[in-house]
Design a protein around this motif. Structure first.
Motif, PDB file in Angstrom:
ATOM      1  N   TYR A  44       0.803  -1.214   0.000  1.00 55.10           N
ATOM      2  CA  TYR A  44       0.000   0.000   0.000  1.00 55.10           C
ATOM      3  C   TYR A  44       0.840   1.270   0.000  1.00 55.10           C
ATOM      4  CZ  TYR A  44      -3.653  -3.319   0.640  1.00 55.10           C
ATOM      5  OH  TYR A  44      -4.500  -4.380   0.449  1.00 55.10           O
ATOM      6  N   LEU A  78      -4.358   6.883   0.907  1.00 55.62           N
ATOM      7  CA  LEU A  78      -5.060   5.600   0.845  1.00 55.62           C
ATOM      8  C   LEU A  78      -6.543   5.797   1.128  1.00 55.62           C
ATOM      9  CD1 LEU A  78      -2.614   3.533   3.055  1.00 55.62           C
ATOM     10  CD2 LEU A  78      -2.840   3.349   0.602  1.00 55.62           C
ATOM     11  N   GLU A 128      -6.981   0.728  -0.305  1.00 57.50           N
ATOM     12  CA  GLU A 128      -6.838   0.970  -1.737  1.00 57.50           C
ATOM     13  C   GLU A 128      -5.969   2.221  -1.905  1.00 57.50           C
ATOM     14  OE1 GLU A 128      -9.827   2.778  -5.050  1.00 57.50           O
ATOM     15  OE2 GLU A 128     -10.619   1.158  -3.791  1.00 57.50           O
ATOM     16  N   VAL A 129      -4.967   2.131  -2.773  1.00 59.93           N
ATOM     17  CA  VAL A 129      -4.081   3.270  -3.003  1.00 59.93           C
ATOM     18  C   VAL A 129      -4.779   4.260  -3.934  1.00 59.93           C
ATOM     19  CG1 VAL A 129      -1.874   4.019  -3.972  1.00 59.93           C
ATOM     20  CG2 VAL A 129      -2.012   1.883  -2.695  1.00 59.93           C
TER      21      VAL A 129
END
Length: 166
Positions: free
Chosen positions: A105, A144, A157-158
């Motif tokens: 991440y 993120l 989730e980036v």
């Protein structure tokens, strides 16, 4: 002669007492004035620091009531307090640092011999986290998106990642 000597000593003692009294009274007034100025200056500094601290914490889950209310589920009556949520989400994100290829991440592939790990993360609201990462040579930051699933697991989730030049 003896009387005049005692008279001179008495006058000298009175003068010394008067000068000593004047010195200490002026010193006390000076110290009080100086302490007043210092405490005013410290009060102004404290107000300034508190203002800067409030500005720095503006984008945080601790100060955002709307984001805190997001974690209250009216249908099930379930509520996740942010005091427990913040360390829980941060710990889950840091657990990925043990990955042999580095934390996925960070949004970066391994560039050298060292892997990228997240050093520090701040939860901004009910959806976003900003984190700082490095590999010992390169430094960067990542934004993120996180979700708390029904089974209380956390998924990340980036959104965007940036790496700084050396």
């Amino acid at each position: 002669m003896k009387k005049s000597l005692f008279l001179y000593l008495f006058i000298l003692a009175v003068l010394m007492n008067v000068f000593t009294y004047m010195y200490f009274s002026k010193e006390t007034a000076f110290e009080q004035e100086r302490n007043t100025k210092i405490s005013k200056r410290l009060g102004d500094s404290l107000t300034s620091v508190n203002s800067k601290l409030a500005d720095a914490g503006y984008f945080s889950l601790e100060k955002n009531d709307n984001a805190q209310n997001y974690f209250e589920n009216n249908a099930t009556g379930k509520y996740i307090p942010y005091q427990k949520l913040i360390p829980y989400v941060t710990e889950k994100l840091m657990d990925f640092n043990t990955n042999p290829k580095g934390n996925p991440y960070t949004g970066q592939e391994q560039l050298g011999a060292q892997k990228f790990i997240i050093n520090k993360a701040k939860i901004l609201n009910h959806r976003w986290i900003i984190a700082d990462y490095n590999d010992g040579k390169y430094w960067g930051e990542v934004l993120l998106k996180y979700f708390i699933n029904e089974n209380e697991s956390v998924s990340f989730e980036v959104i965007q990642s940036i790496i700084y030049q050396q």
